[in-house]
Design a protein around this motif. Sequence first.
Motif, short mmCIF file in Angstrom:
data_model
loop_
_atom_site.label_atom_id
_atom_site.label_comp_id
_atom_site.label_asym_id
_atom_site.label_seq_id
_atom_site.Cartn_x
_atom_site.Cartn_y
_atom_site.Cartn_z
N ASP A 29 -17.80 21.85 -1.62
CA ASP A 29 -17.53 21.34 -2.61
C ASP A 29 -16.16 21.16 -2.85
N THR A 30 -15.68 20.12 -2.18
CA THR A 30 -13.98 19.99 -2.15
C THR A 30 -13.96 18.33 -1.89
N THR A 31 -12.59 18.09 -1.88
CA THR A 31 -12.22 16.39 -1.78
C THR A 31 -11.03 16.38 -0.85
N SER A 37 -3.38 17.50 -2.53
CA SER A 37 -2.48 17.70 -3.47
C SER A 37 -2.06 19.36 -3.65
N ARG A 38 -2.92 20.23 -3.45
CA ARG A 38 -2.79 21.77 -3.61
C ARG A 38 -2.12 22.24 -2.39
N SER A 39 -2.10 21.58 -1.04
CA SER A 39 -1.56 22.17 0.11
C SER A 39 -0.64 21.02 0.81
N VAL A 113 0.87 38.06 12.37
CA VAL A 113 0.31 37.03 11.84
C VAL A 113 1.07 35.93 11.58
N CYS A 114 1.21 35.18 10.46
CA CYS A 114 1.87 34.04 10.17
C CYS A 114 3.58 33.89 10.57
N ALA A 115 3.84 35.36 10.32
CA ALA A 115 5.30 35.48 10.86
C ALA A 115 5.59 35.94 12.18
N ASP A 152 -16.30 29.32 2.60
CA ASP A 152 -15.29 29.55 1.79
C ASP A 152 -14.34 28.35 1.75
N ARG A 153 -14.60 27.45 0.73
CA ARG A 153 -13.59 26.28 0.54
C ARG A 153 -12.14 26.68 0.27
N SER A 154 -11.92 28.02 -0.18
CA SER A 154 -10.52 28.11 -0.69
C SER A 154 -9.58 28.75 0.71
N GLN A 214 -6.26 35.97 -1.09
CA GLN A 214 -6.08 35.57 -2.35
C GLN A 214 -4.62 34.51 -2.36
N GLY A 215 -5.26 33.43 -2.42
CA GLY A 215 -4.10 32.22 -2.02
C GLY A 215 -3.01 32.36 -3.13
N LYS A 216 -3.54 32.47 -4.50
CA LYS A 216 -2.53 32.41 -5.58
C LYS A 216 -1.37 33.47 -5.52
N GLU A 217 -1.82 34.97 -4.99
CA GLU A 217 -1.09 35.93 -4.97
C GLU A 217 0.12 35.63 -3.74
N PRO A 249 10.38 25.71 8.01
CA PRO A 249 9.65 26.60 7.77
C PRO A 249 8.30 26.76 8.33
N HIS A 250 7.64 27.90 7.81
CA HIS A 250 6.21 28.25 8.19
C HIS A 250 5.52 26.99 7.45
N GLN A 251 4.55 26.52 7.97
CA GLN A 251 3.84 25.28 7.68
C GLN A 251 2.48 25.74 7.09
N ALA A 252 2.52 26.29 5.63
CA ALA A 252 1.26 26.85 5.17
C ALA A 252 0.81 25.97 3.94
N ASN A 253 2.04 25.18 3.28
CA ASN A 253 1.55 24.86 2.17
C ASN A 253 2.99 23.71 1.68
N ILE A 254 2.99 22.56 1.33
CA ILE A 254 4.08 21.65 1.05
C ILE A 254 4.75 22.54 -0.09
N ARG A 255 3.80 22.84 -1.31
CA ARG A 255 4.47 23.25 -2.53
C ARG A 255 5.36 24.47 -2.28
N ILE A 256 4.96 25.37 -1.22
CA ILE A 256 5.78 26.56 -0.84
C ILE A 256 6.96 26.04 -0.10
N GLY A 279 -1.79 21.49 9.39
CA GLY A 279 -2.39 22.57 8.65
C GLY A 279 -1.61 23.72 8.92
N ASN A 280 -2.25 25.01 8.37
CA ASN A 280 -1.53 26.08 8.78
C ASN A 280 -2.00 26.66 10.28
N THR A 281 -1.21 26.78 11.12
CA THR A 281 -1.52 27.13 12.25
C THR A 281 -0.91 28.64 12.47
O1 UT7 Z 1 -0.01 31.24 6.08
C1 UT7 Z 1 0.11 32.65 5.29
C2 UT7 Z 1 0.39 32.50 3.93
N1 UT7 Z 1 -0.39 31.70 3.52
C3 UT7 Z 1 -0.06 30.78 2.50
O2 UT7 Z 1 1.06 30.70 2.20
C4 UT7 Z 1 -1.05 30.49 1.30
C5 UT7 Z 1 -0.58 30.50 -0.24
N2 UT7 Z 1 -1.34 30.07 -0.87
C6 UT7 Z 1 -1.46 28.54 -1.31
O3 UT7 Z 1 -1.17 27.92 -0.48
C7 UT7 Z 1 -2.43 28.19 -2.43
O4 UT7 Z 1 -2.54 29.17 -3.24
C8 UT7 Z 1 -3.78 27.68 -2.03
C9 UT7 Z 1 -3.69 26.13 -1.34
C10 UT7 Z 1 -4.78 28.47 -1.26
C11 UT7 Z 1 -4.54 27.33 -3.41
O5 UT7 Z 1 -3.91 26.49 -4.25
P1 UT7 Z 1 -3.83 26.83 -5.71
O6 UT7 Z 1 -3.15 25.99 -6.35
O7 UT7 Z 1 -3.05 28.14 -5.77
O8 UT7 Z 1 -5.32 27.04 -6.24
P2 UT7 Z 1 -5.99 28.20 -6.72
O9 UT7 Z 1 -6.67 29.12 -5.72
O10 UT7 Z 1 -5.66 28.69 -8.18
O11 UT7 Z 1 -7.51 27.32 -7.15
C12 UT7 Z 1 -7.50 26.54 -8.12
C13 UT7 Z 1 -8.88 25.98 -8.31
C14 UT7 Z 1 -9.87 27.11 -8.51
O12 UT7 Z 1 -10.85 26.64 -9.36
P3 UT7 Z 1 -11.04 27.16 -10.95
O13 UT7 Z 1 -11.08 28.78 -10.72
O14 UT7 Z 1 -9.50 26.72 -11.59
O15 UT7 Z 1 -12.11 26.52 -11.69
C15 UT7 Z 1 -10.60 27.03 -7.08
O16 UT7 Z 1 -11.77 27.41 -7.14
O17 UT7 Z 1 -9.22 25.12 -7.35
C16 UT7 Z 1 -10.70 25.74 -6.72
N3 UT7 Z 1 -10.48 25.38 -5.02
C17 UT7 Z 1 -11.03 24.25 -4.64
N4 UT7 Z 1 -11.14 23.07 -5.28
C18 UT7 Z 1 -11.65 22.28 -4.36
C19 UT7 Z 1 -10.20 26.33 -4.27
N5 UT7 Z 1 -10.20 25.86 -2.98
C20 UT7 Z 1 -10.94 24.46 -3.49
C21 UT7 Z 1 -11.04 23.40 -2.55
N6 UT7 Z 1 -11.59 22.25 -2.87
N7 UT7 Z 1 -10.76 23.62 -0.99
#
Ligand code: UT7
Length: 323
Positions: A29-31, A37-39, A113-115, A152-154, A214-217, A249-256, A279-281
């Motif tokens: 369940d993803t697009t 937009s999120r990564s 790990v990523c570091a 796990d789509r997250s 825990q992506g957000k954390e 930078p480490h390539q995990a997320n364009i917003r970071i 992606g994140n390698t």
């Molecule tokens: O390399 C090691 C270090 N790792 C990182 O630096 C990763 C750090 N974290 C991140 O890059 C971001 O937190 C993520 C890309 C993992 C997630 O982005 P976010 O903006 O923090 O999203 P979120 O986890 O707060 O999720 C927002 C919503 C949630 O739904 P609800 O609870 O708001 O209804 C998620 O369930 O997006 C949902 N969601 C998805 N929706 C569609 C989570 N994964 C997906 C997905 N497709 N793949």
Amino acid sequence: MTRRAVVRGIGHYLPDRIVPNSEFETSLDTTDAWIKSRSGIERRHFAAEGQTTSDIAARASRAALANAGLDASDIDAIIVATSTPDLTFPSAATMVQAELGMTTGFAFDVQAVCAGFVFGLANANALIDSGQADRVMVIGAETFSRIMDWTDRSTCVLFGDGAGALILEAQEGNGTNADRGILATDLNSDGRFRDLLYVDGGVSTQTTGYLRMQGKEVFRHAVEKLSATAETSLGKLGLTGDDVDWIVPHQANIRIIKGTAKKMGVSMDNVVVTVQDHGNTSAASIPLAMSVGVQNGQIKKGDLVVTEAIGGGLAWGSVVLRW
Ligand code: UT7
């Protein structure tokens, strides 16, 4: 005179199979729009069946040797940064050593790990600085596709496979910031945050496990800790973001990546970005980005480069080097 660990060559390898975001739309369940937009990720490479971390590390190492104009016998030490080794032991590094036909010197893995690549660079610098090695190859290589929970789509849409290799060589400098080579390092970890990003299995529990995050954390820690470590490394040299030619930078997320550059006062025009393609390698992301940055003509000899990464542990750090 000051002994410096100077870049002699770089190379990378990406597995043939490219997986666009749209491929996940059929099973999860993803697009594509959400992932982008999120990564910032648009596609990633996945290793072929049977292709291991040491296989792809060896391919990257051959590319780096060719780039440096060196043979494997010219290398004193191989450090492989990885969290996804072929076997529990021996190290992926000794497998690369054997694959290259290198029968002298020494090889070992680093797991941060990523570091991991940043930790590997700092260790290679220490080996060269202390005279224990003249040429060290630091490889970041991962097959994170092997530890994804595909339900796990997250997490499973974020990671990819690949390898990059950098060869460092002892050269004499003047002891100033104008020297080529590694100029400053900063390493950190804080195991209190181990539950934010981990694999829920391992040898001691006789399981393999999957990556949990825990992506957000992690995101919250990332921008703050990455800009802080980069500023610490630069500060050791009396430098600031204004002096930086390139952040790799480490390539995990364009917003970071954007948040960290902004905090450091560095324009995105001075940041090497490959997250859209790889992606994140994990430990491979920085040497992959460096290699692409050199190939693209972005990073040039004499440029001041800051590289920074954070990952499971949490472990994080940075290295300042003049290319
Ligand atoms: O390399 C090691 C270090 N790792 C990182 O630096 C990763 C750090 N974290 C991140 O890059 C971001 O937190 C993520 C890309 C993992 C997630 O982005 P976010 O903006 O923090 O999203 P979120 O986890 O707060 O999720 C927002 C919503 C949630 O739904 P609800 O609870 O708001 O209804 C998620 O369930 O997006 C949902 N969601 C998805 N929706 C569609 C989570 N994964 C997906 C997905 N497709 N793949």
